[in-house]
Design an enzyme around this catalytic site. Structure first.
Site, short mmCIF file in Angstrom:
data_model
loop_
_atom_site.label_atom_id
_atom_site.label_comp_id
_atom_site.label_asym_id
_atom_site.label_seq_id
_atom_site.Cartn_x
_atom_site.Cartn_y
_atom_site.Cartn_z
N CYS A 171 0.86 -1.19 0.00
CA CYS A 171 0.00 0.00 0.00
C CYS A 171 0.89 1.23 0.00
O CYS A 171 1.54 1.53 1.00
CB CYS A 171 -0.89 0.02 1.24
SG CYS A 171 -2.04 -1.37 1.31
N LEU A 180 3.02 3.69 -3.16
CA LEU A 180 4.18 3.56 -4.05
C LEU A 180 4.91 4.90 -4.11
O LEU A 180 5.30 5.38 -5.16
CB LEU A 180 3.73 3.10 -5.44
CG LEU A 180 4.82 2.57 -6.39
CD1 LEU A 180 5.55 1.37 -5.81
CD2 LEU A 180 4.25 2.22 -7.77
N THR A 193 8.11 7.19 -2.05
CA THR A 193 9.55 6.97 -1.97
C THR A 193 9.88 5.58 -1.43
O THR A 193 10.60 4.80 -2.07
CB THR A 193 10.18 8.03 -1.05
OG1 THR A 193 9.85 9.33 -1.57
CG2 THR A 193 11.68 7.89 -1.00
N ALA A 233 15.87 -16.21 2.60
CA ALA A 233 14.56 -16.47 3.21
C ALA A 233 14.13 -17.92 3.06
O ALA A 233 13.25 -18.39 3.78
CB ALA A 233 13.51 -15.55 2.61
N LYS A 243 6.07 5.25 11.66
CA LYS A 243 6.38 5.51 13.07
C LYS A 243 5.23 6.18 13.80
O LYS A 243 4.97 5.92 14.97
CB LYS A 243 7.63 6.37 13.19
CG LYS A 243 7.51 7.70 12.43
CD LYS A 243 8.68 8.02 11.54
CE LYS A 243 8.78 7.06 10.38
NZ LYS A 243 9.70 7.49 9.31
N GLY A 277 14.76 18.24 -1.11
CA GLY A 277 13.85 17.14 -0.85
C GLY A 277 14.11 16.42 0.47
O GLY A 277 13.48 15.42 0.77
N GLU A 320 10.21 18.31 4.21
CA GLU A 320 8.89 18.48 3.63
C GLU A 320 8.57 19.98 3.45
O GLU A 320 9.18 20.83 4.10
CB GLU A 320 7.82 17.88 4.56
CG GLU A 320 8.07 16.46 4.98
CD GLU A 320 7.74 15.47 3.87
OE1 GLU A 320 6.93 15.80 2.99
OE2 GLU A 320 8.32 14.37 3.88
N LYS A 363 9.58 8.15 17.09
CA LYS A 363 10.59 7.08 17.08
C LYS A 363 11.09 6.80 18.49
O LYS A 363 11.28 5.64 18.88
CB LYS A 363 11.74 7.48 16.16
CG LYS A 363 11.32 7.60 14.69
CD LYS A 363 12.38 8.34 13.88
CE LYS A 363 12.02 8.44 12.41
NZ LYS A 363 12.88 9.41 11.68
N GLY A 393 15.40 7.88 3.45
CA GLY A 393 15.80 7.70 2.07
C GLY A 393 15.17 6.45 1.49
O GLY A 393 14.76 5.55 2.20
#
Lengths: 434, 434
Positions: free
Chosen positions: A9, A11, A13, A33, A103, A185, A188, A203, A300
């Site tokens: 859910c 798409l 960054t 895995a 977070k 960037g 915000e 956090k 990032g």
């Protein structure tokens, strides 16, 4: 074995990074895995032609993903509180495992979400919610589980750290750097969450709960931003031997838990005081281990995706392996170890420091340079010292560019045959670790 | 639920630390693991009256422990290759899980041990074998599982790093510092394993295998010690902007894996170049996450015990919980969260930086000092600057000792009522993080 089916859910960054990393490292991830991970559906508000989503069902409605019966694990990367909460609760209700980087969601609604997940027997993983790609939640929850943890202190907002680093290094004002961070960037358009410490408090709330075993209590965190910091204070702190960092601190005291985010002077000799730019670092102090530190990119696209995908691997390992073989001893499944050879040192490559003791004759440097050059060894820098009194020899120090060790071996052999060079050539390898 | 029963082979430094940590933090550890951990038997060559082993069966024969039908998990802390191998293989044969801190054992006999463990369905955990208390094996095997790892570079021998740090900081010779390290107990009477890089090569072998998914191949590691390093080279490196560290480097190249331990010049601005004394740090570079760093005590009684006990908790969590609830969301079992209150900021304690703008009148400092002193606030240092040209005010910067925030609030209120103080008093918290 069939791959585990994942729906994403968001798409943006991090969603795009997660999609890319899963695709690019698919083989390596499956070797770890024990099973492939396949993205079967993505919800995105807008078309994102920069991602090659061939073969993936796309939808604009994230509820399509959490209600998709085909999907085993939902990755929530839309951020924010309300819609994210609704999606995650529905996914759990539908018996799906959840991985999130959110977070705000965990700090504010985590208690409720975790209770729901336990009642439904599904996993909720949230490593990416704190400090991006640094696996600090795993370190505290598992790696330090022997300890009574005394305190946690972290630089956990990259934007804020970028601003403070620029203020100190270049003497720029808060407003000036913030404007640049927005243009780049890093920050915000509305930077409140970053510069007022709200993001860091989210956090820190999570870190404190896993460090001390207390419920999530974001509303009780004390938060002071960096907007009022002046160059004057940054400079005075420096003169006193300190750096100013925007720090989250959670400390256990006899009276209770301190939970606070604020600008903080830290002695400059501490490693964490030297964490600059957009990088994050978290210190954890435990009664057995003492102080430990975890450093890396806290935000990032791909660093955050690194944590999201690691959580996916964690979930898949539980779904796929016997519990006692959950994590393979050597990280990769024993039947998929690689036969990459270990190279002999002569085939290894690094830069080199060479120290040569030469007689103080003209032309020695030219001879040395010619020997190196003939073997394709480029010189990065040369430092020639004064004649040493005792022996009349001139120490000559060279740094080379990166080159195969064999060439340096050859060069040293040739150098030692020069009659103006005395004793052994000292060779120490150089690593830039950049 | 009955506690899990543990037997410890070896009551030396790490064995004693493990026993102490399990005892001291028993309640906290059980809250995390979901079950108590009880040491029922210890094998030790000699009596160790410094540990209170009341209620624990003691034996001088470690095979008593691995053959004890009551024991679920064997902790191997005797070190070395042959006897340790025999003990661990026997424990596995007997269906017991194994936790070990033995890097030599894993680097040399790990492939065989892991195969045996898989065939018997038991766990073998070895976090303490690399970098002591730093959970770097967990970070690589699980936290960074999304990444194609490019390289690992670590300061993974505390003795070597102590020697190099002293050489640089105090201009001492290798021989001189080594003698002191031996006297302090940092270095063994026979220091070969440390100073020749063999210990580091054991650890690097393990790191490389879990980073790249290759079998353990200790015999192919290149190893160069620090015994030939001179002060001259340490100083020249410094002049060029580098520090010399004894580094283990494992790098993936197109031709194969570089696996090498040697003295290495590192640019001084790298965090890892500033890891001094007996501390360890490991950098891991992955294609998604970029560079990360893990720092802490790489040896010592309780730091190493921290990793041993964390491995025990890992094993107990698998034995005790449903796989999807293996690690509680908030690290501690949900029914054992603590109700420790979050303190209001006025009850929090830290040191403070205060900046006061005062008129250039005599007696201001005395007034300030008196206000602080009346509230029990001790001054750590004062910096009084020149009169600023623009406004004729004198900036006065104070650092206080640690004190409750409420007292600083009171003091600031009083300070701002002084007629010689202009504008707001700037207050920034100070954390030593020592």
């Amino acid at each position: 074995m069939n791959p585990v089916k994942v729906g994403i859910c968001g798409l943006g960054t991090v969603g795009g990074g997660t999609f890319n990393v899963l695709k690019r490292n698919a083989a390596e991830i499956a070797r770890r895995a024990g099973r492939g991970i396949e993205v079967v559906q993505i919800a995105s508000r807008s078309a994102k032609p920069q991602y090659d989503t061939t073969g993936v069902a796309l939808t604009s409605d994230p509820f399509d993903v959490v209600n998709n019966p085909e999907i085993d694990i939902v990755v929530e990367l839309i951020g924010g509180y309300d819609l994210a909460r609704e999606l995650v609760m529905r996914a759990i209700e539908n018996g799906k495992h959840v991985v999130t980087a959110n977070k705000a969601l965990i700090a504010v609604h985590g208690n409720e979400i975790f209770a729901h997940a336990r009642s439904k027997g599904v996993m909720v993983a949230f490593e990416a919610s704190v400090a991006g790609g640094i696996p600090v939640i795993k370190a505290i929850r598992e790696g330090l589980s022997a300890n009574r943890i005394n305190w946690v202190a972290g630089i956990i907002n990259g934007t804020g750290n970028f601003i403070l680093s620029e203020m100190r290094e270049k003497g720029r004002t808060f407003e000036d750097v913030l404007a640049e961070a927005q243009a780049l960037g890093y920050a915000e358009a509305d930077p409140t969450f970053d510069v007022e410490g709200i993001d860091a408090a989210h956090k820190l709330t999570i870190l404190a709960s896993i460090a001390f075993g207390i419920p999530l209590q974001f509303d009780k965190a004390f938060t002071e931003g960096i907007t009022k910091l002046t160059i004057a204070d940054v400079n005075y702190a420096e003169q006193l031997g300190y750096r100013i960092k925007h720090l989250g601190v959670a400390r256990r005291t006899e009276q209770g838990i301190e939970l606070r985010v604020h600008p903080t002077l830290i002695p400059e000799e501490r490693l964490i005081a030297n964490v600059n730019g957009v990088m994050n670092a978290v210190m954890v102090n435990g009664d057995a281990v003492g102080s430990t530190l975890y450093y890396g990119a806290g935000a990032g696209q791909e660093p955050t995706a690194s944590a999201v995908v690691a959580d996916l691997v964690d979930v898949v390992r539980v779904l796929t392996s016997d519990p006692q073989n959950r994590v393979p001893h050597l990280a990769f499944q024993p039947d998929s170890l690689s036969d990459l050879p270990i190279l002999p040192i002569s085939d290894c490559e690094s830069a080199y420091y060479l120290r040569i003791q030469a007689k103080d004759h003209p032309g020695v440097l030219a001879q040395v340079a010619s020997i190196l050059s003939a073997r394709g060894i480029n010189i990065e820098s040369i430092m020639q010292k004064e004649v040493e009194e005792q022996d009349g020899l001139v120490p000559m120090i060279l740094l080379t560019h990166e080159v195969k060790e064999q060439k340096i071996d050859d060069a040293i052999t040739a150098l030692q045959q020069l009659k103006d060079i005395v004793g052994e050539v000292v060779r120490i390898r150089v690593e830039y670790l950049g």
